[in-house]
Write an enzyme that holds these catalytic residues in place. Structure first.
Site, mmCIF file in Angstrom:
data_model
loop_
_atom_site.group_PDB
_atom_site.id
_atom_site.type_symbol
_atom_site.label_atom_id
_atom_site.label_comp_id
_atom_site.label_asym_id
_atom_site.label_seq_id
_atom_site.Cartn_x
_atom_site.Cartn_y
_atom_site.Cartn_z
ATOM 1 N N TYR A 55 56.931 66.936 43.869
ATOM 2 C CA TYR A 55 57.143 65.487 43.900
ATOM 3 C C TYR A 55 58.493 65.134 43.284
ATOM 4 O O TYR A 55 59.202 64.248 43.778
ATOM 5 C CB TYR A 55 56.013 64.778 43.157
ATOM 6 N N CYS A 56 58.850 65.837 42.208
ATOM 7 C CA CYS A 56 60.147 65.612 41.567
ATOM 8 C C CYS A 56 61.293 65.996 42.498
ATOM 9 O O CYS A 56 62.309 65.302 42.566
ATOM 10 C CB CYS A 56 60.238 66.413 40.276
ATOM 11 N N ASN A 57 61.133 67.092 43.220
ATOM 12 C CA ASN A 57 62.194 67.525 44.122
ATOM 13 C C ASN A 57 62.401 66.533 45.259
ATOM 14 O O ASN A 57 63.535 66.271 45.673
ATOM 15 C CB ASN A 57 61.879 68.922 44.669
#
Length: 225
Positions: free
Chosen positions: A90-92
């Site tokens: 999700y961060c990427n």
């Protein structure tokens, strides 16, 4: 496609077993329970908000160079994104969305940095894998995240789950404490005052980077006046 649409698409594929790693229902229940507990704790509501003074920081970038928030703010507003680490899909997805919007931030006189508890080699991997042109800073022991009020400790059952997933956070972060920042985004004005904040105890929910543009427009107009 908006950032949240991309995140929802990934989450749906993950939870329905469409990705190479297929989680069990028990694993999904553990993840959801930990997220719901963090939401219910109210910690996000106690984090720094618009109108508060942003903590100053001096953190190393992926090449070991020390980056000072005071120096950055001398040149214009600062967009700061706290994220969990290179291991978090999700961060990427969010990092790529920020990179896609970076030129619009810069057109409004702002700079963008991301902050993660991970080590420099993992930050370099983040930059390389996601094609990023902005600095990723290493917040050892999540001390700056704590100053912003967004550091939290993972519950024991989630720690065991992450170990099973191969997410060795003590190695990734060079920190044995199993703490992370809640994903968060800040716009800080040149006076050091926070102009915008969004803290996400549910890491699958994140605002679109375009939401920052009106804030930066207001700051730019105020400076021009």
């Amino acid at each position: 496609m908006k950032l949240q649409d991309q995140l929802d698409d990934f989450r749906n594929k993950f939870e329905s077993g469409q990705l190479p790693f297929k989680p069990t229902q028990a694993q999904l229940d553990t993840i959801k329970r930990a997220t719901n507990e963090l939401v219910a704790s109210g910690q996000a509501d106690r984090a720094l908000k618009a109108g508060d003074i942003a903590p100053e920081f001096k953190l190393p970038d992926s090449d070991g160079n020390i980056v000072s928030s005071r120096d950055l703010l001398a040149d214009g507003p600062l967009v700061v994104s706290f994220y969990r680490g290179v291991w978090c899909p999700y961060c990427n997805i969010e990092l790529k969305a920020l990179e896609a919007t970076r030129s619009e931030f810069e057109a409004r006189g702002a700079q963008l940095v991301a902050i993660s508890p991970q080590t420099a080699p993992n930050s370099r991997k983040s930059q390389r894998d996601n094609g990023l042109g902005f600095p990723i800073l290493s917040d050892q022991d999540s001390k700056i995240a704590e100053a912003f009020g967004i550091r939290y400790s993972l519950p024991a059952d989630l720690i065991e789950l992450y170990k099973g997933f191969g997410n060795d956070l003590p190695a990734i972060n060079n920190d044995s404490s199993w703490v992370l920042p809640m994903p968060a985004r800040y716009v800080i004005g040149t006076d050091g005052v926070i102009a915008y904040t969004e803290v996400n105890p549910d890491y699958t929910r994140r605002p679109d980077p375009s939401e920052l543009l009106p804030v930066l427009d207001r700051l730019q107009s105020a400076t021009a006046a």
